[in-house]
Design a protein around this motif. Structure first.
Motif, PDB file in Angstrom:
ATOM      1  N   ASN A  35     -10.796  11.742   6.879  1.00 40.63           N
ATOM      2  CA  ASN A  35      -9.534  12.331   7.325  1.00 40.63           C
ATOM      3  C   ASN A  35      -8.641  12.543   6.103  1.00 40.63           C
ATOM      4  OD1 ASN A  35      -7.033  12.943   8.352  1.00 40.63           O
ATOM      5  ND2 ASN A  35      -6.969  11.240   9.799  1.00 40.63           N
ATOM      6  N   ALA A  36      -8.530  13.781   5.671  1.00 40.18           N
ATOM      7  CA  ALA A  36      -7.762  14.104   4.467  1.00 40.18           C
ATOM      8  C   ALA A  36      -6.265  13.870   4.639  1.00 40.18           C
ATOM      9  CB  ALA A  36      -8.016  15.556   4.060  1.00 40.18           C
ATOM     10  N   THR A  37      -5.808  13.647   5.862  1.00 33.87           N
ATOM     11  CA  THR A  37      -4.386  13.387   6.092  1.00 33.87           C
ATOM     12  C   THR A  37      -4.126  11.932   6.478  1.00 33.87           C
ATOM     13  OG1 THR A  37      -4.520  14.078   8.412  1.00 33.87           O
ATOM     14  CG2 THR A  37      -3.973  15.786   6.779  1.00 33.87           C
ATOM     15  N   SER A  38      -5.087  11.061   6.215  1.00 35.31           N
ATOM     16  CA  SER A  38      -4.919   9.641   6.542  1.00 35.31           C
ATOM     17  C   SER A  38      -3.749   9.064   5.739  1.00 35.31           C
ATOM     18  CB  SER A  38      -6.213   8.885   6.225  1.00 35.31           C
ATOM     19  OG  SER A  38      -6.101   7.543   6.628  1.00 35.31           O
ATOM     20  N   PRO A  39      -2.739   8.516   6.429  1.00 33.86           N
ATOM     21  CA  PRO A  39      -1.555   8.012   5.724  1.00 33.86           C
ATOM     22  C   PRO A  39      -1.780   6.627   5.119  1.00 33.86           C
ATOM     23  CG  PRO A  39      -1.333   7.608   8.062  1.00 33.86           C
ATOM     24  CD  PRO A  39      -2.628   8.365   7.869  1.00 33.86           C
ATOM     25  N   CYS A  40      -0.801   6.164   4.377  1.00 36.05           N
ATOM     26  CA  CYS A  40      -0.828   4.795   3.861  1.00 36.05           C
ATOM     27  C   CYS A  40      -0.500   3.852   5.013  1.00 36.05           C
ATOM     28  CB  CYS A  40       0.203   4.619   2.748  1.00 36.05           C
ATOM     29  SG  CYS A  40      -0.142   5.607   1.287  1.00 36.05           S
ATOM     30  N   HIS A  41      -1.132   2.694   5.009  1.00 33.91           N
ATOM     31  CA  HIS A  41      -0.842   1.723   6.059  1.00 33.91           C
ATOM     32  C   HIS A  41      -1.169   0.310   5.576  1.00 33.91           C
ATOM     33  CE1 HIS A  41      -5.166   2.199   6.621  1.00 33.91           C
ATOM     34  NE2 HIS A  41      -5.152   1.084   7.308  1.00 33.91           N
ATOM     35  N   THR A  42      -0.621  -0.650   6.278  1.00 32.23           N
ATOM     36  CA  THR A  42      -0.888  -2.057   6.018  1.00 32.23           C
ATOM     37  C   THR A  42      -1.595  -2.610   7.249  1.00 32.23           C
ATOM     38  OG1 THR A  42       1.102  -2.214   4.667  1.00 32.23           O
ATOM     39  CG2 THR A  42       0.159  -4.282   5.442  1.00 32.23           C
ATOM     40  N   PRO A  43      -2.904  -2.896   7.148  1.00 28.41           N
ATOM     41  CA  PRO A  43      -3.636  -3.406   8.308  1.00 28.41           C
ATOM     42  C   PRO A  43      -3.226  -4.845   8.631  1.00 28.41           C
ATOM     43  CG  PRO A  43      -5.077  -3.314   6.400  1.00 28.41           C
ATOM     44  CD  PRO A  43      -3.766  -2.726   5.981  1.00 28.41           C
ATOM     45  N   PRO A  44      -3.593  -5.342   9.817  1.00 28.00           N
ATOM     46  CA  PRO A  44      -3.230  -6.702  10.225  1.00 28.00           C
ATOM     47  C   PRO A  44      -3.644  -7.787   9.226  1.00 28.00           C
ATOM     48  CG  PRO A  44      -4.154  -5.501  12.082  1.00 28.00           C
ATOM     49  CD  PRO A  44      -4.303  -4.624  10.872  1.00 28.00           C
ATOM     50  N   GLY A  45      -4.729  -7.602   8.513  1.00 27.07           N
ATOM     51  CA  GLY A  45      -5.196  -8.592   7.540  1.00 27.07           C
ATOM     52  C   GLY A  45      -4.424  -8.569   6.229  1.00 27.07           C
ATOM     53  N   GLY A  46      -3.547  -7.585   6.073  1.00 26.51           N
ATOM     54  CA  GLY A  46      -2.766  -7.455   4.845  1.00 26.51           C
ATOM     55  C   GLY A  46      -3.310  -6.375   3.939  1.00 26.51           C
ATOM     56  N   GLY A  47      -2.641  -6.159   2.841  1.00 25.67           N
ATOM     57  CA  GLY A  47      -3.010  -5.117   1.893  1.00 25.67           C
ATOM     58  C   GLY A  47      -2.253  -3.836   2.191  1.00 25.67           C
ATOM     59  N   TYR A  48      -2.488  -2.850   1.372  1.00 23.14           N
ATOM     60  CA  TYR A  48      -1.840  -1.544   1.499  1.00 23.14           C
ATOM     61  C   TYR A  48      -2.877  -0.527   1.078  1.00 23.14           C
ATOM     62  CZ  TYR A  48       1.726   2.107   0.618  1.00 23.14           C
ATOM     63  OH  TYR A  48       2.479   3.257   0.611  1.00 23.14           O
ATOM     64  N   PHE A  49      -3.325   0.309   2.003  1.00 22.62           N
ATOM     65  CA  PHE A  49      -4.419   1.232   1.773  1.00 22.62           C
ATOM     66  C   PHE A  49      -3.994   2.645   2.134  1.00 22.62           C
ATOM     67  CE2 PHE A  49      -6.075  -2.925   2.713  1.00 22.62           C
ATOM     68  CZ  PHE A  49      -6.986  -3.138   1.692  1.00 22.62           C
ATOM     69  N   CYS A  50      -4.430   3.591   1.307  1.00 22.85           N
ATOM     70  CA  CYS A  50      -3.979   4.971   1.480  1.00 22.85           C
ATOM     71  C   CYS A  50      -5.103   5.986   1.369  1.00 22.85           C
ATOM     72  CB  CYS A  50      -2.959   5.328   0.394  1.00 22.85           C
ATOM     73  SG  CYS A  50      -1.466   4.349   0.376  1.00 22.85           S
ATOM     74  N   GLY A  51      -4.918   7.078   2.101  1.00 18.88           N
ATOM     75  CA  GLY A  51      -5.743   8.259   1.938  1.00 18.88           C
ATOM     76  C   GLY A  51      -7.103   8.211   2.577  1.00 18.88           C
ATOM     77  N   PRO A  52      -7.861   9.267   2.364  1.00 16.48           N
ATOM     78  CA  PRO A  52      -9.162   9.417   3.019  1.00 16.48           C
ATOM     79  C   PRO A  52     -10.190   8.357   2.619  1.00 16.48           C
ATOM     80  CG  PRO A  52      -8.821  11.155   1.399  1.00 16.48           C
ATOM     81  CD  PRO A  52      -7.530  10.415   1.519  1.00 16.48           C
ATOM     82  N   PHE A  53      -9.995   7.724   1.458  1.00 16.78           N
ATOM     83  CA  PHE A  53     -10.924   6.676   1.019  1.00 16.78           C
ATOM     84  C   PHE A  53     -10.353   5.269   1.219  1.00 16.78           C
ATOM     85  CE2 PHE A  53     -12.315  10.370  -1.396  1.00 16.78           C
ATOM     86  CZ  PHE A  53     -13.698  10.291  -1.308  1.00 16.78           C
ATOM     87  N   LEU A  54      -9.150   5.171   1.775  1.00 23.69           N
ATOM     88  CA  LEU A  54      -8.454   3.889   1.960  1.00 23.69           C
ATOM     89  C   LEU A  54      -8.408   3.088   0.654  1.00 23.69           C
ATOM     90  CD1 LEU A  54      -9.719   2.765   5.486  1.00 23.69           C
ATOM     91  CD2 LEU A  54      -7.557   3.886   4.888  1.00 23.69           C
ATOM     92  N   ILE A  55      -7.770   3.661  -0.326  1.00 19.36           N
ATOM     93  CA  ILE A  55      -7.686   3.073  -1.665  1.00 19.36           C
ATOM     94  C   ILE A  55      -6.453   2.188  -1.770  1.00 19.36           C
ATOM     95  CG2 ILE A  55      -7.387   3.613  -4.119  1.00 19.36           C
ATOM     96  CD1 ILE A  55      -9.062   6.185  -3.569  1.00 19.36           C
ATOM     97  N   SER A  56      -6.632   1.027  -2.384  1.00 17.84           N
ATOM     98  CA  SER A  56      -5.523   0.100  -2.614  1.00 17.84           C
ATOM     99  C   SER A  56      -4.957   0.311  -4.016  1.00 17.84           C
ATOM    100  CB  SER A  56      -5.999  -1.344  -2.475  1.00 17.84           C
ATOM    101  OG  SER A  56      -6.871  -1.683  -3.542  1.00 17.84           O
ATOM    102  N   PHE A  57      -3.776  -0.217  -4.250  1.00 24.85           N
ATOM    103  CA  PHE A  57      -3.155  -0.112  -5.573  1.00 24.85           C
ATOM    104  C   PHE A  57      -4.009  -0.803  -6.640  1.00 24.85           C
ATOM    105  CE2 PHE A  57      -0.313  -1.285  -9.017  1.00 24.85           C
ATOM    106  CZ  PHE A  57       0.341  -0.092  -9.271  1.00 24.85           C
ATOM    107  N   PRO A  58      -4.530  -2.031  -6.395  1.00 21.27           N
ATOM    108  CA  PRO A  58      -5.386  -2.651  -7.416  1.00 21.27           C
ATOM    109  C   PRO A  58      -6.647  -1.830  -7.724  1.00 21.27           C
ATOM    110  CG  PRO A  58      -4.635  -4.316  -5.865  1.00 21.27           C
ATOM    111  CD  PRO A  58      -4.247  -2.973  -5.301  1.00 21.27           C
TER     112      PRO A  58
END
Length: 136
Positions: A12-35
Motif C-alpha cells: 500500500n503506497a499510501t500506508s501512513p505512519c503509525h504506532t502499533p500496540p506493541g510500540g515503535g513508529y513505522f511508516c510507509g509501504p515497507f513499514l520502516i522505523s526510524f532506527p
C-alpha cells in the motif's frame, strides 16, 4: 523487494505512519522505523536534508525512497560487514528469504525462527513461492 513490500502492507503506497500496540513508529509501504532508516544511511528525497525534522517520513512514505532505504539496509547487513551473519535462516545461502528475516527482525537479530508463524512471513512466503515458480 516486491515481496517485502507485499508482506509489510500489501504494498500500500499510501500506508501512513503509525504506532502499533506493541510500540515503535513505522511508516510507509515497507513499514520502516526510524532506527532502520538510520541504519540504512538516512536516504532522503532530492533536495531534502536527513537532519531536518520530517526527512524520515518524507522518504519512507515515498515508494521509491522507501525501496532505496530497504536496498541500503540489506546491503549493509547482507554483506556481513556489520559483524553479523547474513544467513538468517541457517540454510547455507543468503537470499531473499534472509532479507525478509532482516527486514522484520533487524540485521542484528535476524536469526529468530519464531518469525515463521507471523502474518508477515506467511504473506512473504506466499509471494516468494509465486516469484520462484515464475522464474523456473
Amino acid at each position: 523487494m516486491g515481496c517485502l513490500c507485499e508482506a509489510s502492507t500489501s504494498c500500500n503506497a499510501t500506508s501512513p505512519c503509525h504506532t502499533p500496540p506493541g510500540g515503535g513508529y513505522f511508516c510507509g509501504p515497507f513499514l520502516i522505523s526510524f532506527p532502520y532508516w538510520t541504519d540504512a544511511g538516512k536516504p532522503v528525497l532530492k533536495g531534502d536534508d536527513p537532519n531536518v525534522k520530517g526527512a524520515f517520513e518524507n522518504c519512507v512514505l515515498d515508494l521509491y525512497c522507501a525501496a532505496k532505504t530497504v536496498r541500503q539496509y540489506m546491503k549493509k547487513f547482507a554483506s556481513g560487514g556489520a559483524g553479523v551473519s547474513a544467513d538468517c535462516n541457517g540454510d547455507g545461502v543468503v537470499n531473499c528469504v534472509d532479507f525478509a528475516y532482516m527486514h522484520m527482525l533487524g540485521g542484528f537479530g535476524c536469526h529468530d525462527s519464531s518469525m515463521l508463524g507471523t502474518a508477515f512471513f506467511k504473506r512473504f512466503d506466499n509471494c516468494w513461492k509465486v516469484v520462484e515458480a515464475a522464474s523456473v
